[in-house]
Design an enzyme around this catalytic site. Structure first.
Site, PDB file in Angstrom:
ATOM      1  N   HIS A  21      10.535  -0.368  -0.161  1.00 29.65           N
ATOM      2  CA  HIS A  21       9.109  -0.057  -0.190  1.00 29.65           C
ATOM      3  C   HIS A  21       8.555  -0.194  -1.610  1.00 29.65           C
ATOM      4  O   HIS A  21       7.430  -0.623  -1.799  1.00 29.65           O
ATOM      5  CB  HIS A  21       8.861   1.370   0.327  1.00 29.65           C
ATOM      6  CG  HIS A  21       9.083   1.512   1.803  1.00 29.65           C
ATOM      7  ND1 HIS A  21       8.186   2.124   2.649  1.00 29.65           N
ATOM      8  CD2 HIS A  21      10.095   1.102   2.597  1.00 29.65           C
ATOM      9  CE1 HIS A  21       8.655   2.093   3.889  1.00 29.65           C
ATOM     10  NE2 HIS A  21       9.818   1.484   3.878  1.00 29.65           N
ATOM     11  N   ASP A 124       1.724   4.024   0.385  1.00 32.36           N
ATOM     12  CA  ASP A 124       2.780   3.678   1.327  1.00 32.36           C
ATOM     13  C   ASP A 124       2.475   4.367   2.659  1.00 32.36           C
ATOM     14  O   ASP A 124       1.899   5.455   2.705  1.00 32.36           O
ATOM     15  CB  ASP A 124       4.135   4.162   0.808  1.00 32.36           C
ATOM     16  CG  ASP A 124       5.269   3.667   1.689  1.00 32.36           C
ATOM     17  OD1 ASP A 124       5.823   2.600   1.383  1.00 32.36           O
ATOM     18  OD2 ASP A 124       5.591   4.323   2.710  1.00 32.36           O
TER      19      ASP A 124
END
Ligand code: UDP
Length: 492
Positions: A21, A124
């Site tokens: 990520h 995120d």
């Protein structure tokens, strides 16, 4: 030229604490800065160290980019100092604590938002509460999805239609409704939280609700790769979406940047594996990696070693040590013997723990990859024009495999069948050495793979074009930044 072109955007990027990520989000943050935004990346001390070199180098080149370091509550949680990233967890208990620690960061992060008063938050997906933070500041929140539009569609259609409900057996395949291609899947291949309701199902429902309330989605992919699914995604979720990838190829141009991306690798003294790679013919080496999180069982490691050796092809294999107490034991002895034997036969090379993946994939000797089908590894391989052996393990990796093998036709499946995260991997999901030999021979030497290689090279060329001035991803990024500037103007 409108006034908004002179405005500087203040954008905060909030990556999740795992390489899969963080890497694409930091690449994207650097792209925003290179195109004029004032960028802040919020992260913790140990994670900041892994990206600081790239950020400092951008800053010293005149771009407005910095990290904002917050404190990870390691002490409070009883975690060893410096364990602040999911990749550093060696036990399920540590993993629980890291998840908990990440949730505890919320007040610190919210106070940074208040202090910096950004024009946009790029968050995120796993911080769903940032939707509220952005609403309070009256600014757009972008939902950063570090995987493909295809997998996003698969998740949504499985959640909505539950096609596996009522099936007699878990290995019975069923068609996923709503997709543009006919894709069948067995429940055992589905992400665990979709197969059976658990705590993750509850979290994911909150994440999906936050997605629909976001201003739009930012995705590390590109139109020429999966434009149809990007459109399907937008129509299904009902929000905007911008594909701006492959970000790794766009921002990491030099060997040093490629080597340092996500973790520092010293190239000053030419490492053994690089000399070895330099000595090999074009397209003759297979790169074998299971990403940053996977911890394979000893039984599986033995099968991989024999499979690679028996295939007769050159390989570089990234092996992660399991943690404390490693360096002795049966597994370590086996691997050390294997490493010595491969050195002697000049057939293979082991890289321990962390490899400079971008550098290896771009090396002319590399001709293919065995991948666990993490989206970043896929996109990085596509950018290098490489075909793949697909060996999915957990999360959306089985969905990605179907996209590679059935839709793009640039992958050979090794035949993995069970979706399980590393902490729960058991003997049932093991892939045997014969299956690996078969897949390697198909990818590296068969007639069938010639066409596959051509298709992969073509996609690699498209990946290069899409990030050049005038390319689709390039235009998407410019259009998004202009839109954010207009929104800023309208608030003033
Ligand atoms: N990576 C790397 N070296 C390694 C392992 C991973 O550079 O030894 C990078 C890889 O290039 C990718 C990321 O870490 O950018 C892994 O993300 P991916 O989505 O492929 O898989 P995950 O680790 O999330 O399962």
């Amino acid at each position: 030229m409108g006034t908004e072109n002179h405005l500087q955007l203040n954008v905060i990027f909030l990556p999740y604490l795992t390489p899969g990520h963080m890497n694409p989000m930091v690449d994207t943050a650097r792209l925003f800065a290179k195109h004029g935004a004032n960028v802040t990346i919020i992260t913790t001390q140990t994670n900041a160290l892994t990206i600081q070199k790239a950020i400092d180098s951008d800053f010293n080149s005149g771009y407005s980019i910095k990290t904002y370091v917050i404190q990870f509550p390691s002490l409070q949680l009883g975690l060893p100092d410096g364990v602040e990233n999911i990749k550093d967890c060696t036990t399920p208990q540590m993993l629980e604590k890291i998840f908990h620690g990440i949730m505890m960061l919320q007040p610190q992060i919210e106070s940074v938002f208040q202090e910096l008063q950004p024009d946009c938050i790029v968050s995120d997906m796993f911080y769903p509460w940032t939707v509220e933070s952005a609403a309070k500041l009256r600014i757009p929140r972008l939902y950063y999805y570090s995987a493909s539009s295809f997998s996003s569609c698969v998740y949504h259609f499985i959640q909505k239609h539950k096609p596996h409900k009522g099936l007699e057996s878990d290995s019975h395949k069923v068609q996923i409704p709503g997709l543009l291609d006919k894709i069948e899947i067995a429940p055992t291949e589905m992400d665990e939280f979709q197969r059976k309701e658990n705590d993750m199902t509850i979290l994911m429902n909150v994440v999906y609700a936050s997605e629909r309330r976001s201003y739009g989605t930012l995705c590390n992919s590109f139109y020429e790769l999966e434009g149809g699914y990007e459109e399907l995604y937008k129509n299904t979720i009902g929000i905007k979406s911008w594909s701006v990838g492959p970000v790794s190829a766009w921002i990491n141009k030099t060997d040093e940047e490629k080597a340092n991306r996500g973790n520092k690798v010293d190239l000053k003294e030419e490492p053994y594996w690089l000399n070895w790679l330099n000595s090999k013919q074009s397209d003759s080496v297979l790169y074998v990696s299971f990403g940053s999180l996977t911890r394979l069982s000893y039984a599986q490691i033995v099968e991989i070693a024999h499979g690679l050796e028996n295939s007769g092809h050159n390989f570089i294999w990234v092996v992660r040590r399991k943690g404390e107490g490693d360096g002795e034991g049966e597994e370590e002895c086996f691997l050390q013997d294997f490493e010595a034997r491969m050195k002697e036969s000049d057939k293979g090379c082991i890289i321990w723990n962390w490899a400079p993946q971008l550098l290896i994939l771009d090396h002319p000797a590399t001709g293919g990859i065995v991948t666990h089908c993490g989206w970043n590894s896929i996109l990085e391989s596509v950018s290098s024009g490489l075909p793949m052996i697909t060996w999915p393990l957990f999360a959306e990796q089985f969905y990605n495999e179907k996209f590679l093998v059935q839709v793009l036709k640039i992958g050979v499946s090794v035949g993995a069948k069970v979706n399980k995260f590393w902490s729960t991997v058991g003997e049932d999901g093991i892939v045997g050495r014969e299956e690996l030999v078969k897949a390697v021979k198909t990818l590296m030497g068969s007639e069938e793979s010639r066409e596959m290689r051509k298709r992969a090279k073509k996609l690699g060329d498209a990946a290069k074009r899409t990030i050049e001035e005038g390319g689709t991803s390039y235009n998407n990024l410019m259009q998004l930044m202009d839109e954010l500037k207009s929104l800023k103007m309208s608030r003033n």
